[in-house]
Scaffold this motif. Structure first.
Motif, PDB file in Angstrom:
ATOM      1  N   LEU A   1       2.394  -5.546 -12.022  1.00 14.05           N
ATOM      2  CA  LEU A   1       0.982  -5.908 -11.956  1.00 14.05           C
ATOM      3  C   LEU A   1       0.558  -6.268 -10.524  1.00 14.05           C
ATOM      4  O   LEU A   1      -0.535  -5.923 -10.087  1.00 14.05           O
ATOM      5  N   VAL A   2       1.443  -6.931  -9.789  1.00 18.59           N
ATOM      6  CA  VAL A   2       1.157  -7.254  -8.385  1.00 18.59           C
ATOM      7  C   VAL A   2       0.999  -5.964  -7.584  1.00 18.59           C
ATOM      8  O   VAL A   2       0.054  -5.806  -6.806  1.00 18.59           O
ATOM      9  N   VAL A   3       1.912  -5.046  -7.782  1.00 24.24           N
ATOM     10  CA  VAL A   3       1.842  -3.761  -7.078  1.00 24.24           C
ATOM     11  C   VAL A   3       0.580  -3.009  -7.488  1.00 24.24           C
ATOM     12  O   VAL A   3      -0.090  -2.395  -6.649  1.00 24.24           O
ATOM     13  N   GLY A   4       0.216  -3.079  -8.754  1.00 25.85           N
ATOM     14  CA  GLY A   4      -0.988  -2.394  -9.227  1.00 25.85           C
ATOM     15  C   GLY A   4      -2.262  -2.940  -8.612  1.00 25.85           C
ATOM     16  O   GLY A   4      -3.120  -2.192  -8.149  1.00 25.85           O
ATOM     17  N   VAL A   5      -2.385  -4.266  -8.606  1.00 26.02           N
ATOM     18  CA  VAL A   5      -3.605  -4.879  -8.076  1.00 26.02           C
ATOM     19  C   VAL A   5      -3.732  -4.621  -6.577  1.00 26.02           C
ATOM     20  O   VAL A   5      -4.772  -4.169  -6.097  1.00 26.02           O
TER      21      VAL A   5
ATOM     22  N   LEU B   1       0.482  -8.163  -0.155  1.00 21.93           N
ATOM     23  CA  LEU B   1       1.346  -7.496  -1.133  1.00 21.93           C
ATOM     24  C   LEU B   1       2.807  -7.821  -0.875  1.00 21.93           C
ATOM     25  O   LEU B   1       3.559  -8.153  -1.808  1.00 21.93           O
ATOM     26  N   VAL B   2       3.231  -7.764   0.375  1.00 19.26           N
ATOM     27  CA  VAL B   2       4.627  -8.072   0.710  1.00 19.26           C
ATOM     28  C   VAL B   2       4.938  -9.531   0.387  1.00 19.26           C
ATOM     29  O   VAL B   2       5.999  -9.839  -0.178  1.00 19.26           O
ATOM     30  N   VAL B   3       4.027 -10.431   0.720  1.00 20.60           N
ATOM     31  CA  VAL B   3       4.248 -11.856   0.444  1.00 20.60           C
ATOM     32  C   VAL B   3       4.317 -12.110  -1.059  1.00 20.60           C
ATOM     33  O   VAL B   3       5.189 -12.846  -1.534  1.00 20.60           O
ATOM     34  N   ARG B   4       3.409 -11.495  -1.807  1.00 15.38           N
ATOM     35  CA  ARG B   4       3.407 -11.684  -3.269  1.00 15.38           C
ATOM     36  C   ARG B   4       4.659 -11.079  -3.901  1.00 15.38           C
ATOM     37  O   ARG B   4       5.203 -11.638  -4.851  1.00 15.38           O
TER      38      ARG B   4
ATOM     39  N   VAL C   1      -8.494  -3.205   9.033  1.00 14.46           N
ATOM     40  CA  VAL C   1      -7.971  -4.566   9.126  1.00 14.46           C
ATOM     41  C   VAL C   1      -7.720  -5.148   7.737  1.00 14.46           C
ATOM     42  O   VAL C   1      -6.680  -5.769   7.484  1.00 14.46           O
ATOM     43  N   LEU C   2      -8.655  -4.918   6.830  1.00 14.26           N
ATOM     44  CA  LEU C   2      -8.475  -5.414   5.456  1.00 14.26           C
ATOM     45  C   LEU C   2      -7.318  -4.702   4.756  1.00 14.26           C
ATOM     46  O   LEU C   2      -6.613  -5.312   3.945  1.00 14.26           O
ATOM     47  N   MET C   3      -7.105  -3.430   5.082  1.00 16.52           N
ATOM     48  CA  MET C   3      -5.975  -2.707   4.510  1.00 16.52           C
ATOM     49  C   MET C   3      -4.662  -3.325   4.982  1.00 16.52           C
ATOM     50  O   MET C   3      -3.739  -3.527   4.181  1.00 16.52           O
ATOM     51  N   ALA C   4      -4.582  -3.638   6.259  1.00 19.00           N
ATOM     52  CA  ALA C   4      -3.374  -4.278   6.788  1.00 19.00           C
ATOM     53  C   ALA C   4      -3.176  -5.658   6.165  1.00 19.00           C
ATOM     54  O   ALA C   4      -2.043  -6.044   5.828  1.00 19.00           O
ATOM     55  N   ALA C   5      -4.274  -6.397   5.980  1.00 22.16           N
ATOM     56  CA  ALA C   5      -4.175  -7.724   5.354  1.00 22.16           C
ATOM     57  C   ALA C   5      -3.706  -7.607   3.909  1.00 22.16           C
ATOM     58  O   ALA C   5      -2.876  -8.417   3.454  1.00 22.16           O
ATOM     59  N   MET C   6      -4.211  -6.622   3.181  1.00 25.40           N
ATOM     60  CA  MET C   6      -3.775  -6.435   1.793  1.00 25.40           C
ATOM     61  C   MET C   6      -2.297  -6.051   1.741  1.00 25.40           C
ATOM     62  O   MET C   6      -1.573  -6.458   0.829  1.00 25.40           O
TER      63      MET C   6
END
Length: 99
Positions: free
Chosen positions: A52-56, A41-44, A32-37
């Motif tokens: 850096l967004v993709v990295g984090v 990621l898509v929103v960011r 669930v946390l993987m799906a939330a991340m």
């Protein structure tokens, strides 16, 4: 006169989860946390394209996958600590590093 045969066996009353239940809960939680991340990621990325967004958030996704594998192999406590500390670090990096 004590009779050994009259003693009742101690009933095991477990308060916690069985190891199998704990593994399944942690696998579901990490999934669930993987799906939330992935959603974050898509929103960011929609608002700001940055390596850096993709990295984090990519590191957070990999961390969730590692926790799933650790839980599958019975290392649930280690996986729980790793998930909590890793996701806290990812959110802190988002707050501190990403503009």
């Amino acid at each position: 006169m004590d009779v050994v045969g009259d003693e009742e066996p101690l009933a095991e009353s477990r308060v916690g989860l069985t190891p199998r239940q704990a593994r399944r809960i942690r696998i579901v939680l990490a999934s669930v946390l993987m799906a939330a991340m992935a959603v974050v990621l898509v929103v960011r990325l929609a608002s700001r394209t940055s390596v850096l967004v993709v990295g984090v958030y990519g590191a957070a996704l990999v961390l969730c996958g590692v926790v799933i594998e650790l839980s599958r192999h019975g290392r649930t406590r280690l996986g729980t600590w790793l998930l909590a500390i890793g996701l806290a670090a990812a959110l802190a990096a988002d707050w501190l590093l990403l503009p």
